[in-house]
Design an enzyme around this catalytic site. Sequence first.
Site, PDB file in Angstrom:
ATOM      1  N   SER A  13      50.398  77.861  29.458  1.00  0.00           N
ATOM      2  CA  SER A  13      49.037  77.504  29.847  1.00  0.00           C
ATOM      3  C   SER A  13      48.061  78.160  28.885  1.00  0.00           C
ATOM      4  CB  SER A  13      48.760  77.965  31.277  1.00  0.00           C
ATOM      5  OG  SER A  13      47.450  77.629  31.681  1.00  0.00           O
ATOM      6  N   TYR A  37      49.523  83.162  38.469  1.00  0.00           N
ATOM      7  CA  TYR A  37      49.973  82.030  37.658  1.00  0.00           C
ATOM      8  C   TYR A  37      49.532  82.207  36.212  1.00  0.00           C
ATOM      9  CZ  TYR A  37      50.335  77.285  35.850  1.00  0.00           C
ATOM     10  OH  TYR A  37      50.642  76.186  35.069  1.00  0.00           O
TER      11      TYR A  37
END
Length: 294
Positions: A142, A152
């Site tokens: 990401s 996350y």
Amino acid sequence: MPVVRGPLYARTAVVTGAARGLGAGLALELSHRGARVALIDREREALVHVRDALPGAAECWEADVTDDAAMFRVAAAIRARFGPPSVLIAGAGTTGQGLFAEADLAVWRRVVEVNLVGSAVTARAFLPDLFTTRGYLLQIASLVAAPTMSAYCASRAGVESFAHALRAEIAHRLVGVGIAYVGRTATGRVRDADEHPVLRELRGHLPPSLREPHPVAEVADRLVTAVERRRPTVYVPRSLHAAPLVRAGLPPLITLLSRRALARLAAPEPLTVSGRAVRTAAPVTGEADRTPHP
């Protein structure tokens, strides 16, 4: 859709997190391109459903990617069934959501374990096979650190650095390591994230190409094409190519936008503005109006 006799035809490909969402979409695309697909996830029933929908040879194994012993057993079983894999896609992941100050640390830790430690365990279990086949590993990562998703984002930043380090370590073994930077994909995980008002606020400031989720099939097609071409990086959508150029400026911008959104959410009562003073919409009887310090 007929099976394509391309670069992946008759090769063995492993996908973790294959029970649903993007993992299931990747399994389907790999199968359409002629690969023998090995699916790994914790959800046995969903895995069987995905396996039975694939047009080519496929099998599924139930395992937790953070369990070293289980992953090594699965790697041996896949090798015995299909031969050593040429492709490994580390797609298993979970999100966890909420403000860090209020987070259940056990849940926070589990997100990091699945996304970061699970990716490392997965790579370690299958590296001997990739050495044999001179194969390719694709790691899902990401680009952006978003509020309410600290576990996350921390874990995905970790797997990005892990993939860079691993690529340097095994380049001489002719094994490729790619990093996939994937934007908003139309999965249940993204729909759940959209329920948080801060993330909805931030989404409104994104460019149109990043604002709306992209279909799973479209994202899977791009990623599997990157696998065929052994790309070191792949961005979905393509507009994310520009993200590294402005990456240093993203955290301050996100902080500014989040500060405004969280301040509104944290306000105990609706606020109205009157001249230079900020007053509550419904002053409490018997108390003097107070103008809060900026």
